[in-house]
Design a protein around this motif. Structure first.
Motif, PDB file in Angstrom:
ATOM      1  N   ILE B 515     -35.809  -8.125   8.220  1.00 12.40           N
ATOM      2  CA  ILE B 515     -36.025  -7.876   9.510  1.00 12.40           C
ATOM      3  C   ILE B 515     -36.773  -8.675   9.923  1.00 12.40           C
ATOM      4  O   ILE B 515     -36.918  -9.578  10.969  1.00 12.40           O
ATOM      5  CB  ILE B 515     -36.449  -6.327  10.044  1.00 12.40           C
ATOM      6  N   HIS B 516     -38.187  -8.833   9.281  1.00 12.57           N
ATOM      7  CA  HIS B 516     -39.239  -9.925   9.686  1.00 12.57           C
ATOM      8  C   HIS B 516     -39.071 -11.241   8.823  1.00 12.57           C
ATOM      9  O   HIS B 516     -39.575 -11.260   7.805  1.00 12.57           O
ATOM     10  CB  HIS B 516     -40.421  -9.094   9.406  1.00 12.57           C
ATOM     11  N   LYS B 517     -38.361 -12.188   9.219  1.00 12.19           N
ATOM     12  CA  LYS B 517     -37.810 -13.144   8.462  1.00 12.19           C
ATOM     13  C   LYS B 517     -39.216 -14.051   8.246  1.00 12.19           C
ATOM     14  O   LYS B 517     -39.589 -14.626   7.119  1.00 12.19           O
ATOM     15  CB  LYS B 517     -36.862 -14.181   9.509  1.00 12.19           C
ATOM     16  N   SER B 518     -40.052 -14.244   9.076  1.00 13.24           N
ATOM     17  CA  SER B 518     -41.297 -15.116   9.090  1.00 13.24           C
ATOM     18  C   SER B 518     -42.305 -14.625   7.919  1.00 13.24           C
ATOM     19  O   SER B 518     -42.791 -15.331   6.976  1.00 13.24           O
ATOM     20  CB  SER B 518     -42.156 -15.209  10.137  1.00 13.24           C
ATOM     21  N   ASP B 519     -42.212 -13.327   7.749  1.00 14.11           N
ATOM     22  CA  ASP B 519     -43.387 -12.675   6.825  1.00 14.11           C
ATOM     23  C   ASP B 519     -42.602 -13.050   5.248  1.00 14.11           C
ATOM     24  O   ASP B 519     -43.633 -12.985   4.283  1.00 14.11           O
ATOM     25  CB  ASP B 519     -43.089 -11.230   6.806  1.00 14.11           C
ATOM     26  N   VAL B 520     -41.403 -13.279   4.911  1.00 14.90           N
ATOM     27  CA  VAL B 520     -41.055 -13.383   3.651  1.00 14.90           C
ATOM     28  C   VAL B 520     -40.628 -15.131   3.649  1.00 14.90           C
ATOM     29  O   VAL B 520     -40.294 -15.494   2.770  1.00 14.90           O
ATOM     30  CB  VAL B 520     -39.901 -12.870   3.439  1.00 14.90           C
ATOM     31  N   GLY B 521     -41.129 -15.756   4.584  1.00 14.25           N
ATOM     32  CA  GLY B 521     -40.929 -17.292   4.530  1.00 14.25           C
ATOM     33  C   GLY B 521     -39.402 -17.497   4.814  1.00 14.25           C
ATOM     34  O   GLY B 521     -38.906 -18.650   4.203  1.00 14.25           O
ATOM     35  N   GLY B 522     -38.627 -16.718   5.510  1.00 11.09           N
ATOM     36  CA  GLY B 522     -37.433 -16.961   5.955  1.00 11.09           C
ATOM     37  C   GLY B 522     -37.105 -17.754   6.979  1.00 11.09           C
ATOM     38  O   GLY B 522     -35.824 -18.036   7.463  1.00 11.09           O
ATOM     39  N   VAL B 523     -38.052 -18.472   7.550  1.00  9.56           N
ATOM     40  CA  VAL B 523     -37.823 -19.437   8.855  1.00  9.56           C
ATOM     41  C   VAL B 523     -38.308 -20.852   8.577  1.00  9.56           C
ATOM     42  O   VAL B 523     -39.496 -20.875   8.073  1.00  9.56           O
ATOM     43  CB  VAL B 523     -38.761 -18.737  10.035  1.00  9.56           C
ATOM     44  N   LEU B 524     -37.563 -21.547   8.377  1.00 10.59           N
ATOM     45  CA  LEU B 524     -37.966 -23.212   8.087  1.00 10.59           C
ATOM     46  C   LEU B 524     -37.909 -24.240   9.206  1.00 10.59           C
ATOM     47  O   LEU B 524     -36.745 -24.280   9.842  1.00 10.59           O
ATOM     48  CB  LEU B 524     -37.155 -23.769   6.840  1.00 10.59           C
ATOM     49  N   LEU B 525     -39.032 -24.871   9.434  1.00  9.69           N
ATOM     50  CA  LEU B 525     -38.839 -25.526  10.508  1.00  9.69           C
ATOM     51  C   LEU B 525     -38.924 -27.283  10.542  1.00  9.69           C
ATOM     52  O   LEU B 525     -39.172 -27.626   9.101  1.00  9.69           O
ATOM     53  CB  LEU B 525     -40.477 -25.440  11.654  1.00  9.69           C
TER      54      LEU B 525
END
Lengths: 677, 677
Positions: B515-525
């Protein structure tokens, strides 16, 4: 002493025609209605009235009269005043109109000249007179108010009249009343001064429209509020129009915000309307000190309790529930169906004893209480009133009531008032009064925030059109941090200075003939090498060609901090005012700024910072760190002293100021002196 | 018809003991005081009272009684109701308490059962009764109010009592009064419905604390305000506590803002206090329609004029000066010392003729006028009152007055009231009333903004835990713009998709278990090449290892727009509510948000946008361009319809939404369905 003669005369001479309906006749009737013993009618025909001897010259009354009340035509007022002077009278109330308010400024000045020649002081002209219920003095055209301990000073005769009429209708006890009309001689200042030592007055109510000398007003007001509460209605906060506060950011707030700040700094309480004014005065008049903001509500019905709760929250009183212990104590004598929270709801069955016991016990944990009682037309409220009175006596804490409906309601209200328990139209009104009272006592305890009472007459005069390096130096000298900078005069100096400041740097042209540097391309950013610095200097030199080029100022480029603005402006009434707000849209669009009459100490500056709506942004949100509040407060305070060191500052802004976790830096500043356009 | 029986009975039976002081005795006295002819006391001993026959069973009164007023003990109320049913009585007012308010829910349900069996309807239990001044019906414990055209519906008996007592004291004419106590059967809804066709009522005053079915309430309220004004005091806006509105941004505003929005959408007027309630009702009751916000003030003294001016500005009325032509016209008959601006100040010399002429002429250019007159105790105000009355007659426009001080003040006030010119305590109160009246008529003219009256029973049910690509698809399907995206399932697809979207891209993991993508490093910019895209995809795959990995969603990185939030929340009373505000601190710290009960059309959405304090930021400041308001309004409106298409949305946010000069893009969205935690 003038005050004695004005408010406690043994004899009063009334000047003017005593024909029925004429002003002098009305005033004489009022004086007699007030039981003033020695009243004389003075007019050319020596006409008297019933029980009032007539006399054709006040000289014949020498020694018998201390106060002259003048209601004769404007043209002969000066002759009357002259004769009063000769008769040794030192105090006069000039009711007569037709002076400066009608364009007759010269006639007014003549009165002042005569009075000063004889050492006389007067109220008016064009005034509604003076009242002292404690000396049977009713030298006015207005309604006779009940005797009490609230003094009224009104800048408007009409509003004075409304207040006197309200006082009578609502049985509000008045000590002194004065409406000083044109206020040519005696005015607000003298009356405030006198109120300090007037033992018959417990609270001072003021209606005012304009302040002439704001700082002198603040001085006497501060001194008075140390002794007794002062409640003020100020009208005209919209009519004068709004004006710019921080000049270049446009119209951020009106002068009313300055007036408001000034009252707060003096510990005076502001009322929103005449009804509020009397409500608050009645609270101060009747009640003991309220020592905090914890309020208990005891009611016999839900609706009014809820409305009072709503209002309490709005005026920021605190309504905690009773402690567990207290709930148990109350539970012992309250019926099971009573709700022991806050409000304590005794329900429709609530008795006088229950009101007494609930209030007397629970008040141990509170600073004040409101008792609400909504009866029905067929039930007596007297037992409830007695219960509340007993609770008041046993606790010594402030209790206000709102009672509605009942056959004997008026008797109950009278009883309560006699026993020092004021009744208000609603619980909402009562808590509004508590909030204002708490504000007064809190402010008194914390000490005033306004100290400097007058502007310095000596001080440094700043040159006009200060150059940027001069301003930076001035700030540094006054303990305001600025970014590291250098003032360079050659391309070579620029190159060297960049090495010292650390690349990249900003370089800006310095010339008294170039005010808006950016507009002419005189600000060069991101210079990151000696060669670029040399080039940049030459570019600036070229831009300034034909103008008085003094060199360039260089800064190491700063990390962005939280942007704030600190400004100084000059209020027409109060002089230097310091303004604080967050930069950009917070100030411009959201008008989220706070004012104080300058100077302010660091403690006051800190309260300014905390009072803006966007304060949380400075504290840090979403895990961000707080900015350096203490340093920011110090910077605000330092700036607020500028007008007291440099006498010709008209406006000054630090904008932007960068606030960091550790420290605060005034990035740019602007000073406008009195002579500048 | 029940309404007829309840408010216009030919005969009334009162149940309960008639011993002195007992409720039934009090009610019988009230009924007789109100001149109701056919009153019967019904009790076991058949005890009557003076002129009121006693009877031991209502069956004996069959056909003679249409209304039963029950004040007998709670335990026997059901038997009485049963007997009333048998006697063919269709309407009852149950004064008796001791039902659900005291925990006796079952007893209450029995009453409902009996009533429905006989087709009876009742008010109460635990209520203060009903009053109809037009039919001599005073079936209440409360004070008898004067006859008039204001109906009062109160959810609190105590507040009802206060209002009735205020009405008597202030001579406020009442048509109907009902306080429905527990409101078990007849309650707010029925009375609002009836008020539509009640010709004796011109304005409806309501005191309420809670709304049960907000949408049904809004429907009938909307319909009623089409016909006549409704003024509402709502208590309890603080007590229920504040709760989160947009769930994840914390406590932004309380439910009171929703109630406020609902009233506005229905064209009802909200009053702040009971005093305000009556002030506003008196305005509506006495005055013709006010067609705009241009108000003229005519006064005889400065102070009250200034205070009225201040308040006018505060309540956003407009106080333009008279036109040059009008000034000249007025100048012809007004004395030279009069100030012909706005306020027109006739000075203390102002006569009745001058009031008449100034008002009658200048009102041509205004929508309404306030006449202020501050007299002195020795002058008559009657001529002033007559002048104002004549002006009112000749112009047909609303005029309100505030008169103070004078020997004959009460007579003048009575005369004015008779002639349909309401008098208020102050000019400030009068303009506050004008502002509310203008709001009502303006809203009526523009048309209601609330249409959908009830929630759909059929509609699509959304699956729980929608994945990001599902949400994006859902938004697109409903005409809400989203950034161009692709949902990829292999590293190769990611590389290719990046080429299509245009580098750089953002790539995010898609898994129902993350659910919380950023928390697991699941958002790459900042992915800016096919190779990096492949690598990124593999990284995400690894992160999701052991979880249900569905692929990745990719976006071209957008330019930053102005950040706004649009949300949907569910109000306990009103159901779906749409919320709008600027993103970040504007919503979180400054609470600058606006609510409307959903759905809203684009026109209403536009008024939402314009009503936030930071609106100027959207319009563009410092030369910036305006964002695309129309597109933003469309997006708000589209979102507001979601709960009417998908029946299981509990909360939904578009956050952030980027608003650009041309277009608006919902960058991220979140949906919580009813079954989710």
């Amino acid at each position: 002493m003038i005050y004695q003669d004005l408010f406690y005369p043994a004899g009063v001479a009334v000047f003017g025609s005593v024909k029925p309906g004429k002003l002098a006749a009305v005033i004489i009737n009022r004086l007699k209605e007030g039981n003033m013993p020695n009243v004389y009618a003075v007019n050319p025909k020596a006409q008297g009235m019933e029980n009032v001897p007539g006399c054709d010259s006040v000289l014949k009354l020498k020694g018998q009269v201390q106060l002259a009340v003048i209601a004769a035509p404007a043209a002969i007022v000066k002759d009357i005043l002259e004769e009063c002077g000769q008769a040794g009278i030192k105090a006069a109330a000039i009711i007569t109109s037709g002076f400066s308010e009608a364009g007759n400024v010269q006639g007014e000045q003549e009165l002042l000249e005569i009075a000063s020649r004889y050492g006389m002081r007067f109220v008016g002209p064009n005034c509604a007179g003076v009242v002292n219920t404690h000396s049977n003095l009713l030298a006015t055209l207005e309604t006779r108010p009940p005797k009490g301990n609230i003094a009224i000073i009104s800048q408007s005769g009409a509003v004075g009249g409304i207040l006197m009429s309200m006082a009578k209708a609502q049985k509000i006890g008045i000590s002194k009343f004065v409406s000083f009309g044109n206020g040519l001689d005696l005015n607000m200042m003298e009356f405030l001064e006198w109120m300090k030592t007037d033992d018959e007055t417990k609270v001072v109510a003021i209606y005012m429209e304009a302040v002439k000398n704001g700082r002198a007003f603040m001085k006497v007001l501060s001194e008075l509020t140390e002794i007794k509460p002062v409640v003020i209605v100020k009208a005209g906060h919209s009519s004068a129009g709004q004006r710019a506060a921080l000049s270049h950011t446009g119209s951020m707030a009106g002068v009313d915000a300055v007036f408001d700040a000034a009252l707060g700094q003096c510990g005076a309480v502001r009322a929103e309307s005449l009804e509020d004014l009397f409500d608050i005065c009645r609270g101060f008049s009747a009640l003991p000190e309220i020592k905090g903001e914890r309020v208990l509500i005891v009611t016999n019905s839900g609706g009014p309790g809820v409305m009072t709760t709503d209002k309490s929250e709005e005026v920021r009183l605190s309504l905690p529930e009773p402690s567990q212990n207290m709930k148990e104590t109350l539970g012992k004598f309250l019926p099971s169906f009573a709700s022991i929270k806050n409000p304590v709801d005794l329900t429709v069955e609530g008795t006088g004893e229950q009101y007494r016991d609930a209030l007397a016990n629970a008040l141990e944990e509170y600073d004040a209480a409101v008792a609400l009682y909504i009866g029905t037309p067929y039930l007596k409220s007297a037992p409830i009133a007695e219960g509340i009175i007993q609770a008041g006596k046993s606790t010594g804490k402030p209790i206000a009531v709102s009672l509605s409906v009942g056959t004997d309601m008026n008797e109950s209200l009278d009883r309560l008032e006699q026993e020092g328990i004021p009744a208000f139209i609603s619980g909402e009104r009562a808590v509004k009064v508590f909030a204002k009272m708490a504000q007064y006592y809190k402010c008194k305890k914390l000490g005033k925030t306004f100290e400097a009472s007058s502007m310095p007459t000596v001080g440094t005069v700043l040159p006009n059109n200060l150059l940027e390096p001069d301003v930076k130096e001035l700030l540094q000298k006054n303990n305001i941090s600025v970014p590291p900078y250098s003032f360079v005069h050659t391309a070579e100096e620029a190159a060297q200075s960049g090495e010292e400041l650390g690349w990249p740097v900003v370089i800006k042209v310095v010339s008294p003939q170039i005010i808006h540097k950016s507009d002419v391309g005189g600000v060069l950013l991101g210079i990151d090498s000696p060669n670029k610095a040399r080039e940049a200097f030459k570019t600036l030199e070229k831009i300034a060609e034909g103008r008085d080029f003094r060199g360039a100022i260089m800064y190491h480029m700063l990390d962005l901090g939280r942007e704030v603005i600190i400004g100084l402006t000059n209020d027409a009434s109060f002089g230097p005012v310091v303004v604080f707000g967050l930069g950009g849209i917070y100030t411009e669009v959201l008008k989220d700024v706070v004012f104080k009459v300058a100077p302010v100490d660091e403690k006051t500056a800190l309260t300014m910072i905390k009072s803006i709506k966007s304060y949380k942004l400075l504290e840090g949100i979403r895990g961000g760190k707080s900015i350096d509040m203490q340093f920011l407060a110090k910077t605000i305070s330092e700036l607020s002293y500028f007008p007291f060191k440099y006498t010709n500052i008209r406006e000054m802004d630090l904008n932007p100021v960068f606030a960091y976790e550790d420290g605060v830096i005034a990035v740019d500043a602007r000073i406008v002196t009195d002579n500048e356009a």
